[in-house]
Design a protein around this motif. Structure first.
Motif, PDB file in Angstrom:
ATOM      1  N   GLY A  52       0.805  -1.209   0.000  1.00 19.07           N
ATOM      2  CA  GLY A  52       0.000   0.000   0.000  1.00 19.07           C
ATOM      3  C   GLY A  52       0.838   1.259   0.000  1.00 19.07           C
ATOM      4  N   VAL A  53       1.883   1.278   0.808  1.00 18.96           N
ATOM      5  CA  VAL A  53       2.727   2.465   0.914  1.00 18.96           C
ATOM      6  C   VAL A  53       3.460   2.736  -0.405  1.00 18.96           C
ATOM      7  CG1 VAL A  53       4.761   3.402   2.057  1.00 18.96           C
ATOM      8  CG2 VAL A  53       2.996   2.297   3.407  1.00 18.96           C
ATOM      9  N   LEU A  54       3.890   1.687  -1.095  1.00 15.86           N
ATOM     10  CA  LEU A  54       4.551   1.872  -2.385  1.00 15.86           C
ATOM     11  C   LEU A  54       3.628   2.591  -3.369  1.00 15.86           C
ATOM     12  CD1 LEU A  54       6.331  -1.585  -2.830  1.00 15.86           C
ATOM     13  CD2 LEU A  54       7.434   0.617  -2.452  1.00 15.86           C
ATOM     14  N   TYR A  55       2.365   2.206  -3.364  1.00 12.85           N
ATOM     15  CA  TYR A  55       1.428   2.836  -4.302  1.00 12.85           C
ATOM     16  C   TYR A  55       1.039   4.240  -3.861  1.00 12.85           C
ATOM     17  CZ  TYR A  55       0.828  -0.673  -7.855  1.00 12.85           C
ATOM     18  OH  TYR A  55       1.062  -1.492  -8.928  1.00 12.85           O
ATOM     19  N   LEU A  56       1.052   4.496  -2.576  1.00 12.69           N
ATOM     20  CA  LEU A  56       0.829   5.871  -2.123  1.00 12.69           C
ATOM     21  C   LEU A  56       2.006   6.753  -2.533  1.00 12.69           C
ATOM     22  CD1 LEU A  56      -0.722   5.313   1.424  1.00 12.69           C
ATOM     23  CD2 LEU A  56      -1.883   6.133  -0.640  1.00 12.69           C
ATOM     24  N   GLY A  57       3.211   6.196  -2.494  1.00 16.04           N
ATOM     25  CA  GLY A  57       4.369   6.938  -2.973  1.00 16.04           C
ATOM     26  C   GLY A  57       4.262   7.241  -4.460  1.00 16.04           C
ATOM     27  N   ALA A  58       3.771   6.250  -5.232  1.00 13.80           N
ATOM     28  CA  ALA A  58       3.562   6.470  -6.659  1.00 13.80           C
ATOM     29  C   ALA A  58       2.528   7.567  -6.884  1.00 13.80           C
ATOM     30  CB  ALA A  58       3.117   5.176  -7.326  1.00 13.80           C
ATOM     31  N   PHE A  59       1.465   7.551  -6.076  1.00 13.71           N
ATOM     32  CA  PHE A  59       0.426   8.582  -6.183  1.00 13.71           C
ATOM     33  C   PHE A  59       1.026   9.973  -5.960  1.00 13.71           C
ATOM     34  CE2 PHE A  59      -2.356  11.341  -3.595  1.00 13.71           C
ATOM     35  CZ  PHE A  59      -3.310  11.656  -4.552  1.00 13.71           C
ATOM     36  N   ALA A  60       1.893  10.099  -4.964  1.00 14.99           N
ATOM     37  CA  ALA A  60       2.504  11.396  -4.679  1.00 14.99           C
ATOM     38  C   ALA A  60       3.351  11.883  -5.857  1.00 14.99           C
ATOM     39  CB  ALA A  60       3.368  11.297  -3.423  1.00 14.99           C
ATOM     40  N   ALA A  61       4.143  10.980  -6.442  1.00 12.07           N
ATOM     41  CA  ALA A  61       5.034  11.376  -7.541  1.00 12.07           C
ATOM     42  C   ALA A  61       4.246  11.766  -8.786  1.00 12.07           C
ATOM     43  CB  ALA A  61       5.997  10.237  -7.864  1.00 12.07           C
ATOM     44  N   VAL A  62       3.232  10.968  -9.146  1.00 14.25           N
ATOM     45  CA  VAL A  62       2.489  11.288 -10.373  1.00 14.25           C
ATOM     46  C   VAL A  62       1.610  12.523 -10.171  1.00 14.25           C
ATOM     47  CG1 VAL A  62       2.529   8.899 -11.190  1.00 14.25           C
ATOM     48  CG2 VAL A  62       0.587   9.699  -9.842  1.00 14.25           C
ATOM     49  N   SER A  63       1.226  12.797  -8.939  1.00 13.08           N
ATOM     50  CA  SER A  63       0.472  14.029  -8.677  1.00 13.08           C
ATOM     51  C   SER A  63       1.326  15.244  -8.989  1.00 13.08           C
ATOM     52  CB  SER A  63      -0.008  14.069  -7.224  1.00 13.08           C
ATOM     53  OG  SER A  63      -0.923  13.027  -6.964  1.00 13.08           O
ATOM     54  N   VAL A  64       2.594  15.174  -8.601  1.00 14.48           N
ATOM     55  CA  VAL A  64       3.528  16.255  -8.943  1.00 14.48           C
ATOM     56  C   VAL A  64       3.708  16.320 -10.459  1.00 14.48           C
ATOM     57  CG1 VAL A  64       5.896  17.080  -8.721  1.00 14.48           C
ATOM     58  CG2 VAL A  64       4.714  16.115  -6.731  1.00 14.48           C
ATOM     59  N   GLY A  65       3.802  15.139 -11.090  1.00 15.11           N
ATOM     60  CA  GLY A  65       3.933  15.096 -12.542  1.00 15.11           C
ATOM     61  C   GLY A  65       2.761  15.742 -13.249  1.00 15.11           C
ATOM     62  N   ARG A  66       1.570  15.529 -12.723  1.00 21.89           N
ATOM     63  CA  ARG A  66       0.383  16.158 -13.316  1.00 21.89           C
ATOM     64  C   ARG A  66       0.453  17.672 -13.170  1.00 21.89           C
ATOM     65  NH1 ARG A  66      -4.850  13.853 -10.775  1.00 21.89           N
ATOM     66  NH2 ARG A  66      -5.733  15.404 -12.209  1.00 21.89           N
ATOM     67  N   LEU A  67       0.894  18.142 -12.003  1.00 21.87           N
ATOM     68  CA  LEU A  67       1.000  19.585 -11.790  1.00 21.87           C
ATOM     69  C   LEU A  67       2.026  20.212 -12.742  1.00 21.87           C
ATOM     70  CD1 LEU A  67       0.897  19.792  -7.882  1.00 21.87           C
ATOM     71  CD2 LEU A  67      -0.919  20.441  -9.482  1.00 21.87           C
ATOM     72  N   LEU A  68       3.067  19.445 -13.079  1.00 24.59           N
ATOM     73  CA  LEU A  68       4.101  19.945 -13.977  1.00 24.59           C
ATOM     74  C   LEU A  68       3.729  19.791 -15.449  1.00 24.59           C
ATOM     75  CD1 LEU A  68       7.291  18.585 -12.143  1.00 24.59           C
ATOM     76  CD2 LEU A  68       6.378  20.919 -12.108  1.00 24.59           C
ATOM     77  N   GLY A  69       2.570  19.167 -15.704  1.00 24.74           N
ATOM     78  CA  GLY A  69       2.104  19.033 -17.082  1.00 24.74           C
ATOM     79  C   GLY A  69       2.863  18.014 -17.898  1.00 24.74           C
ATOM     80  N   VAL A  70       3.270  16.905 -17.257  1.00 23.63           N
ATOM     81  CA  VAL A  70       4.055  15.890 -17.952  1.00 23.63           C
ATOM     82  C   VAL A  70       3.314  15.321 -19.164  1.00 23.63           C
ATOM     83  CG1 VAL A  70       5.025  13.564 -17.721  1.00 23.63           C
ATOM     84  CG2 VAL A  70       5.443  15.274 -15.957  1.00 23.63           C
TER      85      VAL A  70
END
Length: 301
Positions: free
Chosen positions: A38-56
């Motif tokens: 679960g924690v691994l996927y929460l970490g993935a959620f955090a990273a891709v959320s930043v990616g979305r904000l950066l317009g990847v």
């Protein structure tokens, strides 16, 4: 199309993903496998959320989710976000880091087989050859010991995880018109919270803060940042070429495992490395041939 820019991005994505198995093995020794999944996927959620904000994903054509997509999204969360990661963490705990890393390559094989069996997609002779080689690799790796004894439990659990992600990949393909970071955000948050909550319900407590932070870090880098780099590479050199270079991940993880765990290097491990490398080359060459036939380079314009 700028292939020179795309290659380091794809290689970086593959290496970061490949590191997930040995690093997870270090953490799972002192942490509940369900909680770590679960924690691994929460970490993935955090990273891709930043990616979305950066317009990847800006520049990639995408459409919003529809009501008809709900069964696919639920399958993606349950099978790909909960069941497969939990099986992998239990498998990583039981198997050697070397074995776990190389068997991650089975995900591509199971994806192709499920597509052939259930979605009537064509599987080329090259992919069938890769299936045979990875089956031989699996047989060899059941003899690689962990903790001084040989066990089939760990490899079989990892194969189960690969099958789960094979299902996930085929279901996700039906959602390919949607923004991939949105899909990963949904899966990461929902699956991560569920698995962590399930662990808390079973054990009555959450893992230690140090273990939580370590798991979040690995998930953020090996799952989240890896995906962001993958998408960036996808945008500049196409799906098949990106997938070909990304496939080095299991090899990178296996080599790191030898360093971290100081495992004795046996003949069976050497043969397994060679078989895995050849199977990766076969699948990659098929992807590149398909890319050339279908002209998927246009997707990155």
């Amino acid at each position: 199309m700028n292939v020179r820019r795309g290659i380091p991005l794809a290689l970086g994505a593959g290496v970061l993903f490949g590191l997930s198995a040995p690093l997870s093995k270090l953490i799972v020794a002192g942490m509940d496998p369900i909680a770590l999944a679960g924690v691994l996927y929460l970490g993935a959620f955090a990273a891709v959320s930043v990616g979305r904000l950066l317009g990847v994903t800006r520049g990639l054509h995408s459409e919003p989710l529809r009501r008809l997509d709900v069964p696919y999204v639920l399958t993606m969360i349950i099978v790909g976000g909960i069941m497969a990661p939990v099986l992998l963490m239990f498998g990583v705990r039981a198997a050697s880091g070397f074995t776990a890393s190389l068997l991650l390559n089975l995900e591509g094989v199971t994806t192709a087989l499920i597509a052939w069996m259930f979605f009537k997609e064509r599987v080329s002779p090259l992919v069938w050859e890769a299936v045979v080689l990875m089956t031989m690799t699996g047989v060899l790796l059941t003899g690689v010991t962990t903790g001084g004894r040989s066990s089939m439990i760990g490899p079989l659990l990892i194969v189960g995880a690969a099958i789960g992600w094979g299902v996930d990949n085929n279901v996700s393909a039906r959602l390919s018109r949607c923004d991939p970071l949105i899909l990963v955000s949904i899966k990461g948050l929902a699956a991560g919270l569920f698995s962590l909550g399930l662990s808390w319900a079973i054990r009555g407590s959450l893992p230690a803060l140090g273990s939580l932070l370590a798991g979040l870090g690995v998930g953020c880098i090996s799952y989240g940042v890896s995906l962001v780099l993958f998408i960036l590479s996808l945008k500049v050199m196409g799906a098949a070429r990106t997938g070909a270079f990304f496939a080095v991940g299991p090899l990178a993880g296996a080599l790191l495992s030898l360093v971290i765990f100081r495992s004795p290097f046996t003949w069976s491990m050497a043969v397994a490395l060679v078989l895995t490398a050849v199977s990766i080359a076969l699948v990659a060459s098929e992807g590149l041939r398909t890319d050339g036939r279908q002209g998927t380079d246009q997707l990155t314009d």
